[in-house]
Design a protein around this motif. Sequence first.
Motif, PDB file in Angstrom:
ATOM      1  N   ARG A 176       1.101  -1.159   0.098  1.00 48.87           N
ATOM      2  CA  ARG A 176      -0.032  -0.027  -0.050  1.00 48.87           C
ATOM      3  C   ARG A 176       0.849   1.225   0.037  1.00 48.87           C
ATOM      4  NH1 ARG A 176      -3.918   1.914   5.003  1.00 48.87           N
ATOM      5  NH2 ARG A 176      -4.819   3.868   4.146  1.00 48.87           N
ATOM      6  N   TYR A 177       1.894   1.318   0.995  1.00 52.72           N
ATOM      7  CA  TYR A 177       2.727   2.580   0.907  1.00 52.72           C
ATOM      8  C   TYR A 177       3.476   2.978  -0.494  1.00 52.72           C
ATOM      9  CZ  TYR A 177       7.195   4.873   2.026  1.00 52.72           C
ATOM     10  OH  TYR A 177       7.941   5.774   2.365  1.00 52.72           O
ATOM     11  N   TYR A 178       4.025   1.836  -1.281  1.00 54.31           N
ATOM     12  CA  TYR A 178       4.483   1.939  -2.589  1.00 54.31           C
ATOM     13  C   TYR A 178       3.731   2.404  -3.349  1.00 54.31           C
ATOM     14  CZ  TYR A 178       8.870   0.139  -1.007  1.00 54.31           C
ATOM     15  OH  TYR A 178      10.273  -0.267  -0.209  1.00 54.31           O
ATOM     16  N   ALA A 179       2.300   1.876  -3.335  1.00 57.15           N
ATOM     17  CA  ALA A 179       1.249   2.408  -4.404  1.00 57.15           C
ATOM     18  C   ALA A 179       1.018   3.947  -4.282  1.00 57.15           C
ATOM     19  CB  ALA A 179      -0.001   1.457  -4.294  1.00 57.15           C
ATOM     20  N   GLU A 180       0.917   4.051  -2.810  1.00 56.47           N
ATOM     21  CA  GLU A 180       0.365   5.312  -2.540  1.00 56.47           C
ATOM     22  C   GLU A 180       1.672   6.674  -2.870  1.00 56.47           C
ATOM     23  OE1 GLU A 180      -1.688   4.383   1.628  1.00 56.47           O
ATOM     24  OE2 GLU A 180       0.383   5.020   1.578  1.00 56.47           O
ATOM     25  N   SER A 181       2.760   6.263  -3.103  1.00 58.19           N
ATOM     26  CA  SER A 181       3.929   7.021  -3.261  1.00 58.19           C
ATOM     27  C   SER A 181       4.227   7.332  -4.693  1.00 58.19           C
ATOM     28  CB  SER A 181       5.194   6.238  -2.636  1.00 58.19           C
ATOM     29  OG  SER A 181       5.214   6.126  -1.264  1.00 58.19           O
ATOM     30  N   VAL A 182       3.589   6.558  -5.428  1.00 58.26           N
ATOM     31  CA  VAL A 182       3.631   6.650  -6.956  1.00 58.26           C
ATOM     32  C   VAL A 182       3.418   8.108  -7.275  1.00 58.26           C
ATOM     33  CG1 VAL A 182       2.862   6.219  -9.140  1.00 58.26           C
ATOM     34  CG2 VAL A 182       3.392   4.336  -7.458  1.00 58.26           C
ATOM     35  N   LYS A 183       2.436   8.725  -6.976  1.00 58.56           N
ATOM     36  CA  LYS A 183       1.825  10.188  -7.441  1.00 58.56           C
ATOM     37  C   LYS A 183       3.185  11.206  -7.089  1.00 58.56           C
ATOM     38  CE  LYS A 183      -2.255  10.985  -5.920  1.00 58.56           C
ATOM     39  NZ  LYS A 183      -3.461  11.468  -5.243  1.00 58.56           N
ATOM     40  N   ALA A 184       3.604  10.837  -5.817  1.00 59.08           N
ATOM     41  CA  ALA A 184       4.701  12.070  -5.462  1.00 59.08           C
ATOM     42  C   ALA A 184       5.914  11.630  -6.499  1.00 59.08           C
ATOM     43  CB  ALA A 184       5.061  12.023  -3.970  1.00 59.08           C
ATOM     44  N   ALA A 185       6.317  10.418  -6.538  1.00 56.55           N
ATOM     45  CA  ALA A 185       7.558  10.132  -7.091  1.00 56.55           C
ATOM     46  C   ALA A 185       7.416  10.425  -8.641  1.00 56.55           C
ATOM     47  CB  ALA A 185       7.513   8.457  -6.956  1.00 56.55           C
ATOM     48  N   ALA A 186       6.119  10.487  -9.296  1.00 54.62           N
ATOM     49  CA  ALA A 186       5.941  10.837 -10.773  1.00 54.62           C
ATOM     50  C   ALA A 186       6.142  12.345 -10.728  1.00 54.62           C
ATOM     51  CB  ALA A 186       4.683  10.633 -11.155  1.00 54.62           C
ATOM     52  N   LEU A 187       5.707  13.143  -9.759  1.00 59.02           N
ATOM     53  CA  LEU A 187       6.101  14.620  -9.783  1.00 59.02           C
ATOM     54  C   LEU A 187       7.444  15.016  -9.512  1.00 59.02           C
ATOM     55  CD1 LEU A 187       3.173  16.117  -7.285  1.00 59.02           C
ATOM     56  CD2 LEU A 187       3.382  16.232  -9.862  1.00 59.02           C
TER      57      LEU A 187
END
Length: 308
Positions: A176-187
């Motif tokens: 869940r943590y890695y999935a949640e982090s995708v948005k910020a990582a993309a930015l």
Amino acid sequence: MPVAELRSKIRRKVEDRLDRAAQVYLDDRALARADFSAPAGEASLSSPDSVSWRIFKNPVTLFIGGVAAVILELAEPRVRSGVWEHSNFRKDPVGRLKRTGLAAMITVYGARSEAETMIARINTVHDRISGVTPSGAPYHANDPELLTWVQATAAFGFLEAYSAYAFPLSDADRNRYYAESVKAAALYGASAAPRSLAGQEALFDVMTSKLEASDIVFEFLTIMKKAEAFPQPAQIAQHSLVRAAVELVPGNIRSILGLDRRYGLRPFEGRVVKRMARRADRLVLRSGPAATASRRLGLPDDYLYRRP
């Protein structure tokens, strides 16, 4: 006075004292300040019930995880050259720690508009950073491969430090943590950042062959043991916290870097670090980003401190 009420008052006094100490420590005019209370009602990149919100409230595991992440970053020669040659870390490690910590807090707890603006500024700075490693390999700070490694190591460090020393997390939590982090990582430009625990493990497998030993890793660890990264008296345990970070680095990568048992935790230190981390996880710092961001969204100060 009932015992429960007395304990509550004592706890509140301790929290208030620590909160004031943290405010004094972070009161640096050269440090950009962020208002986590505004705009009222505006969501963050991650939701309040996210794993990120839960783990980033803990200053002890954030320090441990941050050190572990930098060890992994410095193991990659292009990242190492970019960090070591284009930052003032050696001259002002505490200032760099504060700025990096603030960026992490804004990414997780800040209003989305504030986080997006800050990340855009960071990307602009990275656009100007490039060079060549001592072995002749070119690098650019906005290289998606390097950004992905930096994002993945930071995510790994913060997540595993919290799980190891504060509160155990399940593989479901990790996914869940890695999935949640995708948005910020993309930015940030980390387009291939892991979306799951399996993705993180696969990336580490691929990158391990590109990692190498360097004296800079040992220089970094020496700096982190001496830098005033915490208000007194917590600095007394800082050596142990750095060793706790080394302990998180996967064994095969520790071998590549030459981080043998001398650099890891002593038997008694593990208990000390866990005690510090677990206590930090229960103390509500009301002026801190976690509590302030909770209020911005109409939630109580202790929202993140309630056990699931």
